[in-house]
Scaffold this motif. Sequence first.
Motif, mmCIF file in Angstrom:
data_model
loop_
_atom_site.group_PDB
_atom_site.id
_atom_site.type_symbol
_atom_site.label_atom_id
_atom_site.label_comp_id
_atom_site.label_asym_id
_atom_site.label_seq_id
_atom_site.Cartn_x
_atom_site.Cartn_y
_atom_site.Cartn_z
ATOM 1 N N ILE A 61 0.861 -1.189 0.000
ATOM 2 C CA ILE A 61 0.000 0.000 0.000
ATOM 3 C C ILE A 61 0.894 1.234 0.000
ATOM 4 O O ILE A 61 1.883 1.300 0.727
ATOM 5 C CB ILE A 61 -0.951 -0.036 1.202
ATOM 6 N N GLY A 62 0.558 2.190 -0.842
ATOM 7 C CA GLY A 62 1.403 3.382 -0.968
ATOM 8 C C GLY A 62 2.372 3.275 -2.140
ATOM 9 O O GLY A 62 2.957 4.260 -2.555
ATOM 10 N N THR A 63 2.541 2.050 -2.676
ATOM 11 C CA THR A 63 3.383 1.878 -3.868
ATOM 12 C C THR A 63 2.487 1.541 -5.044
ATOM 13 O O THR A 63 1.881 0.471 -5.074
ATOM 14 C CB THR A 63 4.382 0.710 -3.668
ATOM 15 N N PRO A 64 2.348 2.487 -5.989
ATOM 16 C CA PRO A 64 1.492 2.172 -7.129
ATOM 17 C C PRO A 64 2.132 1.096 -8.005
ATOM 18 O O PRO A 64 3.350 1.069 -8.179
ATOM 19 C CB PRO A 64 1.369 3.496 -7.870
ATOM 20 N N CYS A 65 1.317 0.204 -8.547
ATOM 21 C CA CYS A 65 1.803 -0.805 -9.491
ATOM 22 C C CYS A 65 2.038 -0.114 -10.831
ATOM 23 O O CYS A 65 1.166 0.599 -11.323
ATOM 24 C CB CYS A 65 0.763 -1.908 -9.643
ATOM 25 N N ALA A 66 3.197 -0.329 -11.433
ATOM 26 C CA ALA A 66 3.526 0.328 -12.711
ATOM 27 C C ALA A 66 2.454 0.022 -13.763
ATOM 28 O O ALA A 66 2.041 0.914 -14.510
ATOM 29 C CB ALA A 66 4.902 -0.118 -13.199
ATOM 30 N N ASP A 67 1.996 -1.217 -13.803
ATOM 31 C CA ASP A 67 1.017 -1.598 -14.832
ATOM 32 C C ASP A 67 -0.332 -0.914 -14.614
ATOM 33 O O ASP A 67 -0.898 -0.311 -15.521
ATOM 34 C CB ASP A 67 0.770 -3.121 -14.814
ATOM 35 N N ARG A 68 -0.857 -1.036 -13.387
ATOM 36 C CA ARG A 68 -2.204 -0.490 -13.144
ATOM 37 C C ARG A 68 -2.185 1.034 -13.072
ATOM 38 O O ARG A 68 -3.165 1.688 -13.418
ATOM 39 C CB ARG A 68 -2.808 -1.099 -11.869
ATOM 40 N N GLN A 69 -1.049 1.618 -12.635
ATOM 41 C CA GLN A 69 -0.970 3.084 -12.595
ATOM 42 C C GLN A 69 -1.168 3.649 -14.006
ATOM 43 O O GLN A 69 -1.948 4.577 -14.207
ATOM 44 C CB GLN A 69 0.399 3.507 -12.015
#
Length: 192
Positions: A61-69
């Motif tokens: 949590i707090g780290t966006p996923c590169a793919d979904r971002q």
Amino acid sequence: MPPVRTLPPMPEAIAALPRDRGYPVPWVSCWANGQFIVRNTPHSGLVRRCGCTPGQGRALIGTPCADRQRRAMRQRLCGTCGRPLTSPMVFIGERDMPYSQEPALHVECAVFSLRACPHLLHHGTSVGVIIASAYGIMESRVLGFDDRGNPIRRLCPAGDGKRTGGALECLIARMPQSALRHPAEAWLAATG
Ligand SMILES: [Zn+2]
Ligand SMILES: [Zn+2]
């Protein structure tokens, strides 16, 4: 005994999210089962991929996923629930920020996030919500690394990435001139 946290009323789309330790995990968050991969693509040149599977193991949590971002930014999806955005859209961040790496949220998802994560509100006096009906998109690319191993990033217009070089990491929302900016606490009191 640790204090028991009670969650505020939850929109149905948030209740349907995968959970970690009992708490719904924002759709855009990364999960620890991903892998850092860089792929060469015809349209965007080098692109950072993750490939994590939501709901398995621990959430970051707090780290966006590169793919979904990037998917959220491109397809106008809500960063909290992952469903298509409706107007107006809400960005949570610094009140004066010209750009946002955090995807926009539905009004009800922003209200829930601010209530469920009070640290968002008490991060500093400049925490704000930005209300917009549209946003532009820029690419954030990693061009290389400095002597200490820190990434050197450059912002470029979407679609210019191949010319700029480096690897596409995330897409950045550019706040429109017409965006309305409010202190987060006052907005929550008036909206929630
Ligand atoms: Zn991921
Ligand atoms: Zn939402």
